[in-house]
Design an enzyme around this catalytic site. Structure first.
Site, PDB file in Angstrom:
ATOM      1  N   ALA A 170     -42.671   3.904  24.656  1.00 49.81           N
ATOM      2  CA  ALA A 170     -43.047   4.332  23.304  1.00 49.81           C
ATOM      3  C   ALA A 170     -41.787   4.592  22.495  1.00 49.81           C
ATOM      4  CB  ALA A 170     -43.899   5.596  23.378  1.00 49.81           C
ATOM      5  N   ASP A 171     -41.932   4.446  21.195  1.00 55.72           N
ATOM      6  CA  ASP A 171     -40.863   4.835  20.287  1.00 55.72           C
ATOM      7  C   ASP A 171     -41.515   5.450  19.059  1.00 55.72           C
ATOM      8  OD1 ASP A 171     -37.792   4.500  19.961  1.00 55.72           O
ATOM      9  OD2 ASP A 171     -38.672   4.136  17.985  1.00 55.72           O
TER      10      ASP A 171
END
Length: 192
Positions: A70-71
């Site tokens: 995830a970012d």
């Protein structure tokens, strides 16, 4: 207990969210460089691309398993606010958000290490940021709580000047747990 994941992140907040939700997982940070966004970059596309790069790097290294990457970025008026580089940058970000709403966007990627299969999603939440007095802003900046956090704040730290106005609280923390559960439920073959 849900089937195991490989978390491509060293984020203690993401680990905590997975723990609290009962996921079995191991941590294998991607160590992928996170280049700044190009001028005019779409915040969702930018976050999704970084999540995919992180997942792909760990999948290539591991060769098996289901990698979760995830970012998370903040955006105000289309401007992407990553992690501040120093106190002055943190102050700039806080001033941009004060008295208004900011989007918090997480790109999420599930990638099979043993098959060329991956699945991505983008989750958007809205955070309301109240105006700060000069003394409040200075005290917050002096505290260092802004370090390592997109947009220079952490809603999980109970900072009194931010609240989730719309969307997922866990997304604002850094991992949209509701979206993750929905993706896994809709695509059970990823877990095979």
């Amino acid at each position: 207990m849900k089937r195991g994941l490989i978390l491509a992140s060293a984020s203690p907040r993401r680990r905590q969210l997975l723990d609290e939700a009962g996921y079995a997982f191991e941590v294998d940070p991607s160590d992928v460089e996170e280049p700044g966004p190009a001028a005019g970059a779409d915040p969702g596309a930018y976050a999704a691309d970084l999540a995919w790069r992180k997942a792909r790097a760990v999948a290539a290294r591991r060769g098996a398993g289901l990698i979760l990457a995830a970012d998370t970025v903040c955006a105000v008026g289309g401007e992407i606010l990553n992690k501040p580089v120093d106190r002055d940058d943190a102050e700039r970000m806080i001033r941009l958000q004060e008295g208004g709403d900011a989007d918090v966007i997480t790109g999420l990627c599930l990638h099979r290490g043993d098959r060329p299969e991956w699945l991505g999603a983008i989750e958007v939440s809205v955070v309301r940021f109240r105006a700060l007095s000069d003394a409040e802003r200075a005290a917050y900046l002096d505290s260092g709580r802004w370090e390592g956090k997109s947009g220079a704040y952490g809603v999980q730290d109970r900072d009194p000047f931010v609240s989730v106005a719309r969307g997922s609280f866990s997304n604002v923390v850094g991992l949209p747990m509701e979206r993750l559960a929905a993706l896994l439920a809709a695509h059970p073959a990823l877990l095979d």
